[in-house]
Scaffold this motif. Structure first.
Motif, PDB file in Angstrom:
ATOM      1  N   SER A  94       0.850  -1.198   0.000  1.00 34.99           N
ATOM      2  CA  SER A  94       0.000   0.000   0.000  1.00 34.99           C
ATOM      3  C   SER A  94       0.885   1.246   0.000  1.00 34.99           C
ATOM      4  O   SER A  94       2.041   1.200   0.417  1.00 34.99           O
ATOM      5  N   GLN A 200      -8.834   0.414  -2.300  1.00 40.16           N
ATOM      6  CA  GLN A 200      -8.279  -0.539  -1.351  1.00 40.16           C
ATOM      7  C   GLN A 200      -7.300  -1.473  -2.045  1.00 40.16           C
ATOM      8  O   GLN A 200      -7.368  -1.668  -3.260  1.00 40.16           O
ATOM      9  N   SER A 218      -3.700   3.296   2.957  1.00 39.19           N
ATOM     10  CA  SER A 218      -4.026   3.558   1.561  1.00 39.19           C
ATOM     11  C   SER A 218      -3.882   5.034   1.201  1.00 39.19           C
ATOM     12  O   SER A 218      -3.378   5.375   0.126  1.00 39.19           O
TER      13      SER A 218
END
Length: 228
Positions: A94, A200, A218
């Motif tokens: 992420s 996501q 994120s």
């Protein structure tokens, strides 16, 4: 407005959306500990779908007889390693995991004896990451019900807000992992969309109700803009 809530382990982002309008946060410390709640678990999204991470507590079968601030973590189980490896696997790619990882890891490896203390350290870190500089205090006695307007003479409220009266919103048990299994109340996060969809790591589609870690890793410093 002061929000009254139990202390969670990496709570859903919906809690922080609620805190946007708050002037202070009052944490329920004197309740009898409740099992199978966000008090010791969180939900993250992995390649295999939504997965719970649960902190084991000592004498879990007797936990309901212990106050929230006194419940002890069971470090005989290697749960820190499991949780951290799962977070790395889920969010290592992420955009902002590496940016925040060391701060969270330092708290994990400090191994506070009490679940309340661990969750409180994580809460303060999350509030800082989301730029929500809220004063916090803990209850000193258990009350099943609180009046909507709390007088200044109440110690916990006085330590938060210096005014003659201040509205108090009771959000205890507002967030629960079992909320999807029953008809949601009108003011629950299951009814009100308090977190705007964001990209996501794993898809397809947007999965609501996850730990705020999913949003933070994120979106990083922009995470707060997705709370409404």
């Amino acid at each position: 407005m002061i929000i009254l809530t139990e202390l969670h382990y990496h709570p859903p982002a919906a809690l922080f959306a609620e805190l946007l309008q708050a002037d202070g946060l009052l944490l329920e410390a004197q309740e009898h500990y409740r099992k199978q709640t966000y008090r010791n678990r969180c939900l993250i999204r992995t390649a295999q779908g939504v997965q719970p991470l649960t902190i084991p507590v000592i004498d879990g079968n007797r936990a309901e007889k212990v106050t929230a601030e006194a419940i002890e973590i069971d470090y005989r189980q290697n749960w820190i390693h499991r949780h951290w490896r799962t977070l790395q696997t889920a969010y290592g790619n992420s955009p902002y995991f590496e940016y925040y990882a060391d701060y969270f890891h330092d708290i994990y490896v400090s191994k506070p004896a009490l679940l309340f203390d661990l969750n409180l350290q994580f809460l303060h870190l999350l509030l800082k990451c989301l730029r929500l500089p809220l004063p916090t205090a803990r209850t000193t006695e258990y009350r099943a019900h609180y009046p909507a307007m709390q007088p200044l003479g109440t110690t916990e409220i006085h330590s938060l807000i210096h005014s003659s009266t201040h509205s108090l919103v009771d959000r205890r048990d507002w967030l629960t992992p079992k909320i999807a299994t029953k008809t949601p109340e009108p003011d629950t996060p299951a009814v009100q969309s308090s977190v705007r969809p964001y990209p996501q790591v794993f898809g397809p589609g947007f999965e609501p109700g996850l730990s705020v870690l999913d949003l933070l890793f994120s979106q990083g410093p922009a995470a707060g803009s997705f709370l409404q």
